[in-house]
Write a protein that holds these residues in place. Structure first.
Motif, PDB file in Angstrom:
ATOM      1  N   GLN A  37       0.831  -1.202   0.000  1.00 25.02           N
ATOM      2  CA  GLN A  37       0.000   0.000   0.000  1.00 25.02           C
ATOM      3  C   GLN A  37       0.868   1.255   0.000  1.00 25.02           C
ATOM      4  N   THR A  38       1.988   1.203   0.720  1.00 17.91           N
ATOM      5  CA  THR A  38       2.923   2.330   0.712  1.00 17.91           C
ATOM      6  C   THR A  38       3.473   2.566  -0.691  1.00 17.91           C
ATOM      7  N   ILE A  39       3.768   1.475  -1.393  1.00 15.87           N
ATOM      8  CA  ILE A  39       4.258   1.583  -2.762  1.00 15.87           C
ATOM      9  C   ILE A  39       3.238   2.283  -3.634  1.00 15.87           C
ATOM     10  N   ALA A  40       1.985   1.817  -3.554  1.00 16.43           N
ATOM     11  CA  ALA A  40       0.925   2.387  -4.380  1.00 16.43           C
ATOM     12  C   ALA A  40       0.737   3.869  -4.068  1.00 16.43           C
ATOM     13  N   ASP A  41       0.725   4.215  -2.785  1.00 17.48           N
ATOM     14  CA  ASP A  41       0.550   5.615  -2.400  1.00 17.48           C
ATOM     15  C   ASP A  41       1.724   6.469  -2.865  1.00 17.48           C
ATOM     16  N   SER A  42       2.929   5.913  -2.789  1.00 14.26           N
ATOM     17  CA  SER A  42       4.116   6.655  -3.201  1.00 14.26           C
ATOM     18  C   SER A  42       4.125   6.895  -4.705  1.00 14.26           C
ATOM     19  N   LEU A  43       3.657   5.899  -5.467  1.00  9.54           N
ATOM     20  CA  LEU A  43       3.552   6.082  -6.914  1.00  9.54           C
ATOM     21  C   LEU A  43       2.567   7.202  -7.249  1.00  9.54           C
TER      22      LEU A  43
END
Length: 218
Positions: A37-43
């Motif tokens: 989820q952190t990856i998705a939010d960071s993207l």
């Protein structure tokens, strides 16, 4: 199939594949689901609305990939799996050199695919089951341009430090690790690990394209 795998991997990874924003400090290590989820939010923050800027600055694009993916992706472990049986005869220095060259090639090969990323494109599905330190799967859906959903799973393992790191990306049942292991094994059989690593270091994404074309031809 390789072309489809590569284009989706550019959005999902490197996969896996196949870097990730710096992890948020927590009392307990972030779970695999929280990492994804952190990856998705960071993207969302890094790419959406900045496509034109990143398209004109390739090095900055690669820096974004490194920042978002690298802290949460176990490239050393992934590279050992990609090498397969060849990892047993390789020295630690050879494995480390290959890991860096392979990761950099993947980042350049699929980096521009992130420029097509738009907010909300990755949906992280609720985690089911128990956490397994050796292999825990986080399932997501990637929304394609035509609205169709593509299943993209991330394989995680727990490191000695207690952090969860991804090491594989499975797209519609096709593993990034398995896909490239076949190509790498064939290349090493024709030449050597050192020769392949040098090709990756000097030719980068062109070396990967050549490997993919050869496997497709076979």
């Amino acid at each position: 199939m390789l072309r489809t795998f590569g284009s989706i991997l550019s959005t999902a990874v490197l996969v896996a594949a196949l870097g990730f924003a710096s992890p948020v400090l927590r009392a307990d290590p972030a779970t695999p689901e929280q990492v994804v989820q952190t990856i998705a939010d960071s993207l969302d923050k890094a790419v959406d609305g900045h496509q034109a800027e990143l398209r004109g600055d390739r090095e900055k694009l690669i820096d974004v990939i490194d920042d978002i993916f690298l802290p949460h992706f176990d490239i050393d472990y992934a590279s050992i799996l990609v090498l397969g049986q060849n990892a047993r005869s390789a020295t630690p220095e050879q494995r480390s050199r290959f890991a860096k060259a392979f990761y950099k090639s993947i980042a350049h090969r699929y980096g521009e695919g992130l420029l097509n990323y738009t907010r909300g494109r990755v949906r992280v599905l609720p985690f089911k089951g128990d956490l397994n330190d050796k292999r825990t799967i986080v399932r997501t859906q990637v929304v394609l341009d035509d609205g169709k959903l593509l299943a993209v799973d991330y394989a995680f393992r727990k490191t000695r430090e207690g952090d969860w790191k991804a090491y594989d990306v499975i797209i519609e049942g096709i593993s990034y690790i398995t896909n490239y292991r076949n190509q790498v094994t064939a290349e090493i059989a024709k030449t050597s690990l050192d020769a392949l690593t040098q090709r990756l270091e000097t030719q980068g994404e062109k070396a990967l394209e050549s490997m993919e074309a050869t496997q497709k031809g076979n």
